[in-house]
Design a protein around this motif. Structure first.
Motif, PDB file in Angstrom:
ATOM      1  N   ARG A   1      -1.378  -1.645   6.986  1.00  0.00           N
ATOM      2  CA  ARG A   1      -1.078  -1.033   8.071  1.00  0.00           C
ATOM      3  C   ARG A   1       0.610  -0.671   8.705  1.00  0.00           C
ATOM      4  O   ARG A   1       1.276  -1.434   7.865  1.00  0.00           O
ATOM      5  N   CYS A   2       0.840   0.293   9.138  1.00  0.00           N
ATOM      6  CA  CYS A   2       2.443   0.396   9.436  1.00  0.00           C
ATOM      7  C   CYS A   2       2.471   0.213  11.028  1.00  0.00           C
ATOM      8  O   CYS A   2       2.289   0.945  11.510  1.00  0.00           O
TER       9      CYS A   2
ATOM     10  N   ARG B   1      10.613  -8.320   5.558  1.00  0.00           N
ATOM     11  CA  ARG B   1       9.454  -8.633   4.831  1.00  0.00           C
ATOM     12  C   ARG B   1       8.165  -8.622   5.243  1.00  0.00           C
ATOM     13  O   ARG B   1       7.276  -7.901   4.676  1.00  0.00           O
ATOM     14  N   ASP B   2       8.081  -8.793   6.761  1.00  0.00           N
ATOM     15  CA  ASP B   2       6.648  -8.669   7.325  1.00  0.00           C
ATOM     16  C   ASP B   2       6.181  -7.261   7.466  1.00  0.00           C
ATOM     17  O   ASP B   2       5.089  -7.224   7.375  1.00  0.00           O
ATOM     18  N   GLU B   3       7.149  -6.364   7.442  1.00  0.00           N
ATOM     19  CA  GLU B   3       6.595  -4.881   7.490  1.00  0.00           C
ATOM     20  C   GLU B   3       6.082  -4.582   6.127  1.00  0.00           C
ATOM     21  O   GLU B   3       5.027  -3.858   6.040  1.00  0.00           O
ATOM     22  N   TYR B   4       6.753  -4.966   5.207  1.00  0.00           N
ATOM     23  CA  TYR B   4       6.314  -4.742   3.845  1.00  0.00           C
ATOM     24  C   TYR B   4       4.805  -5.507   3.468  1.00  0.00           C
ATOM     25  O   TYR B   4       3.808  -4.811   3.099  1.00  0.00           O
TER      26      TYR B   4
ATOM     27  N   ASP C   1      -0.567   7.911   5.590  1.00  0.00           N
ATOM     28  CA  ASP C   1      -1.770   7.506   5.267  1.00  0.00           C
ATOM     29  C   ASP C   1      -2.341   6.302   5.904  1.00  0.00           C
ATOM     30  O   ASP C   1      -3.628   5.921   5.711  1.00  0.00           O
ATOM     31  N   LEU C   2      -1.563   5.762   6.853  1.00  0.00           N
ATOM     32  CA  LEU C   2      -1.972   4.651   7.333  1.00  0.00           C
ATOM     33  C   LEU C   2      -2.113   4.724   8.773  1.00  0.00           C
ATOM     34  O   LEU C   2      -2.179   3.735   9.504  1.00  0.00           O
TER      35      LEU C   2
ATOM     36  N   ALA D   1       2.678  -6.258   5.811  1.00  0.00           N
ATOM     37  CA  ALA D   1       1.587  -5.551   6.814  1.00  0.00           C
ATOM     38  C   ALA D   1       1.124  -4.145   5.858  1.00  0.00           C
ATOM     39  O   ALA D   1       0.080  -4.128   5.963  1.00  0.00           O
ATOM     40  N   HIS D   2       2.202  -3.666   5.289  1.00  0.00           N
ATOM     41  CA  HIS D   2       1.577  -2.477   4.507  1.00  0.00           C
ATOM     42  C   HIS D   2       0.811  -2.756   3.121  1.00  0.00           C
ATOM     43  O   HIS D   2      -0.324  -2.354   3.063  1.00  0.00           O
TER      44      HIS D   2
END
Lengths: 153, 617
Positions: free
Chosen positions: B550-551, B539-542, B558-559, B544-545
């Protein structure tokens, strides 16, 4: 009627379950499925044209336009994807100037992607006319495609 | 060969073949299936034939075009019998040396041996290669050791012994009881008990029943069934014959992907060869049991792997699933009772019969018996096809068999079960792999695709990739799947482009749950899994996006931005040459620069730079 199609229809019965094998063989012989051929198949099986087109358009394998002399297929399976096949696809598209499913106007190249060709050890991989090119890098795509394009002209 | 008309005639033939084959025959066995073929085993075979002929050894040395050995990473693979010397990555130019040094002088060509990733030691024999040491090959026991186009190879081993046992000494009920006792569950993904499935179809009313082998393996990243069909086609046929006898089927079909030309060819030849000696057709081995088998080639639709979709496709219609009941066991192909099993399930049957249900049930866990084949791929050193007992841990698969992650990177997750499955993060590395444990952590056994991903893989992008796949493969019949997967894909695409909105992740979960509950068939019911399981563990990666645009894995184009470090740049022009967008400025002796407005963020410059001067942020 296309001569090859005539011969194919003669070999198959008129049961509905023959439809897909007939279309597969017809495309094998003609290279794609022209409208006339589908009409002939419909008459042979005594089903509507819509039924034939409905089936043909459901399956990814059938084409309704003439295909290029060389077939470029880039794998977009999971293993290829995590090893960078998206870049490979962009490069091939840029090189040929056509989008996925497209054919170059000079009818030399058709480009498509496939869900998985099962050569995951070679990821990312593309297949040109049945020949596999694996462990692709942008540089290798550049050189392989360059070779084909020079030779094709 | 003559047509066999009794069980004893089969036994005699097997004896005769075995006697004709000495134990010390010098032979070369070359893998000739998709992976190795793609790597050039065709050319190696030609070179071998030419060299043996030139040295007049062609009468003495047999070159077997064998099935898949599973170790695709190291292909083309050539083994030298009877010693079992294991040569990897063989090229046509290596052939004269192999013939001279190994066949004539009996030496080992050191440089062609497999080198262990961990120890750097070269290994001479197949059995000592770590990739094989940790496996239990039951279904794949023949693969790589028989020429799939040669029925005699199969008969020289235990081929068709299980069929003879069934026809000679077992009633159909006993066969079903044996399969049920083995604990075999469907290997196509859903895990339905095979014995019970057969029983249901046997009990169904009607004289005319069909048996279908589902070889429409469409999961991206999975090639188990292809390898079995390519490497040991007679095992599939034997499993089908036993199933047909148990259920009472007269006709059968193998529905195989047209994208698998070698599998189609080998199965076609196997059916013809088995028919020629009376192992197929009317009154098999003179017992009165008859069975005919046809091949139907798929036409490129993932949804046809679903059993009712597959049936529609064989009937010549659009391959769209329908509601069940009635189940295929009651009303399937052409409205008749039909039993559908996956390739691997059927290939499990002959060893269960020959060696007994207890043998099979001795492997595995409480609810999952026997072995399972996995296609191990992605960011792992030893890519290939593996077979392990159920209940082995993911750690054993990824690290002991797979040899760990390349370039010393960290293990992030394993994606199991393809677009129907989910990801298993590092905290579950010691999870036993079986139907129930996987389900408990939100993944699924699936058919056996196992893709390893490392820290350079973006989990949001991976979920988007799978949703893109299922969305385009959705047949469009039911609304939850047709519309729901589309909406999920749109949201995921937005997130990966840096346009995610507050609440998007919750919305994905809500739609995903609805699609799972409301869809008609297995495709829709499992389609949200990749998104739901990545949200569950990453979930933290989601976030961050969505929040920071940020990826973290620096994958979403695009990031990220590419720049060139002027300190490291040596102005060699390599990045400029590979750039498809003419976004690199600079020339010889002038430090290069990336023009951000032209850059398409393909990463070609990053790959090409010999100085690591291209920076990604």
């Amino acid at each position: 009627m296309h001569a090859a199609l005539k011969e194919i229809l003669a070999r198959h019965g008129t049961s509905r379950s023959e439809l897909i094998p007939i279309l597969q063989e017809a495309q094998g012989a003609i290279g794609y499925l022209p409208k006339d051929a589908m009409l002939d198949v419909a008459r042979h099986l005594n089903v509507s044209e819509a039924a034939v087109y409905g089936v043909a358009s459901f399956y990814a394998q059938f084409y309704f336009q003439p295909q290029g002399k060389h077939r470029v297929r880039v794998c977009r399976g999971t293993a290829c994807h995590v090893r960078g096949s998206a870049n490979i696809r962009r490069l091939v598209e840029a090189k040929l100037g056509v989008k996925e499913g497209g054919t170059t106007p000079d009818l030399l190249f058709s480009y498509e992607t496939v869900a998985c060709i099962g050569a995951c050890a070679l990821a990312p991989v593309m297949v040109i006319d049945g020949k596999y090119y694996g462990s692709l890098t942008p540089e290798r795509v550049e050189s392989v495609m360059g070779d084909y394009m020079t030779k094709a002209k | 060969m003559e047509r066999l008309t009794s069980l004893s005639a089969l036994a005699n033939l097997k004896d005769r073949i075995r006697r004709g084959r000495g134990r010390d025959t010098v032979g070369l066995s070359l893998c000739y299936t998709t992976g190795c073929y793609a790597l050039g085993s065709g050319q190696v075979h030609e070179a071998l034939a030419a060299e043996l002929k030139r040295r007049e050894l062609d009468g003495q040395v047999v070159v077997q075009r064998a099935g898949c050995r599973g170790f695709c990473e190291a292909g083309p693979i050539l083994t030298v019998q009877p010693k079992g010397i294991f040569y990897v990555r063989v090229k046509p130019e290596d052939v004269p040396e192999i013939v001279e040094r190994t066949l004539v002088q009996g030496e080992i060509v050191e440089r062609l041996l497999y080198k262990d990733h961990a120890t750097g030691v070269r290994v001479a024999h197949e059995c000592d290669v770590p990739f094989y040491k940790h496996q239990t090959r039951v279904v794949l026991r023949h693969s790589g050791h028989v020429d799939p186009q040669n029925l005699e190879d199969y008969l020289a081993l235990d081929g068709y012994e299980a069929l003879a046992k069934v026809l000679g000494s077992m009633t159909p009920e006993q066969v079903i009881a044996e399969v049920a006792a083995s604990g075999l569950r469907g290997r196509g993904g859903a895990g339905f008990p095979t014995g019970r499935k057969w029983q249901l179809c046997r009990e169904a009313k009607g004289d005319h029943k069909y048996l279908i082998c589902n070889a429409d393996e469409g999961d991206p990243g999975a090639f188990m069934d292809r390898s079995v069909c390519e490497g040991d086609p007679h095992a599939v046929l034997e499993g089908m014959l036993i199933a047909a006898y148990a259920i009472g089927c007269r006709h059968g079909y193998i529905y195989v992907r047209a994208e698998y030309p070698i599998a189609v060819a080998n199965l076609t030849k196997a059916i013809a060869d088995a028919g020629a000696i009376g192992l197929m057709g009317e009154s098999i081995l003179g017992t009165g049991f008859s069975f005919d088998l046809k091949i139907k080639q798929g036409a490129g639709a993932f949804v046809c792997g679903e059993e009712t979709g597959l049936i529609a496709s064989i009937e010549g219609r659009r391959g769209m699933p329908r509601t069940r009941p009635p189940f295929p066991a009651q009303a399937g192909l052409f409205g008749k009772p039909t039993n559908i099993n996956n390739v691997e399930t059927l290939a499990c049957v002959p060893p269960i019969i020959s060696r007994g249900a207890a043998f099979f049930a001795s492997m595995g866990t409480e609810g999952s018996k026997g072995t399972k084949i996995f296609a191990l791929a992605g960011k792992v050193n030893n890519t290939g096809l593996i077979e392990i007992p159920m209940g082995a841990t993911l750690r054993r698969v990824v690290f002991d068999i797979g040899g760990g992650i390349p370039k010393g990177r960290g293990f992030k997750a394993a994606q199991m079960g393809g677009p129907s499955g989910g990801c298993i993060p590092a905290q579950h590395l010691d999870l036993p792999i079986d139907y129930d444990s996987l389900q408990a952590v939100g993944a699924m056994m699936g058919s056996g695709g196992l893709i390893v991903v490392d820290e350079d893989t973006c989990m949001v992008e991976l979920a988007r990739y799978f949703l893109d796949f299922v969305q385009s493969e959705s047949c469009g019949k039911c609304v939850p799947c047709r519309v729901g997967t589309r909406r999920m894909l749109e949201i995921l695409t937005r997130i990966t482009r840096g346009q995610g909105k507050e609440g998007d992740v919750d919305l994905l979960e809500e739609i995903g749950t609805t699609v799972k509950i409301g869809s008609l068939c297995g495709l829709g019911q499992t389609a949200p899994n990749p998104a739901l399981s990545t949200i569950r563990y990453f979930r933290d990666e989601y976030e961050a996006h969505v929040k920071d645009k940020r990826c973290p894995a620096r994958v979403c184009r695009d990031l990220v931005t590419y720049t060139i470090d002027p300190e490291k740049c040596i102005a060699c022009g390599k990045c400029k040459k590979v750039c498809p967008a003419e976004a690199v400025e600079g020339e010889k002796k002038v430090k290069h620069k990336i023009l951000q407005d032209k850059c398409v963020r393909c990463g070609a410059c990053f790959e090409a730079c010999p100085m690591d001067a291209v920076l990604v942020a």
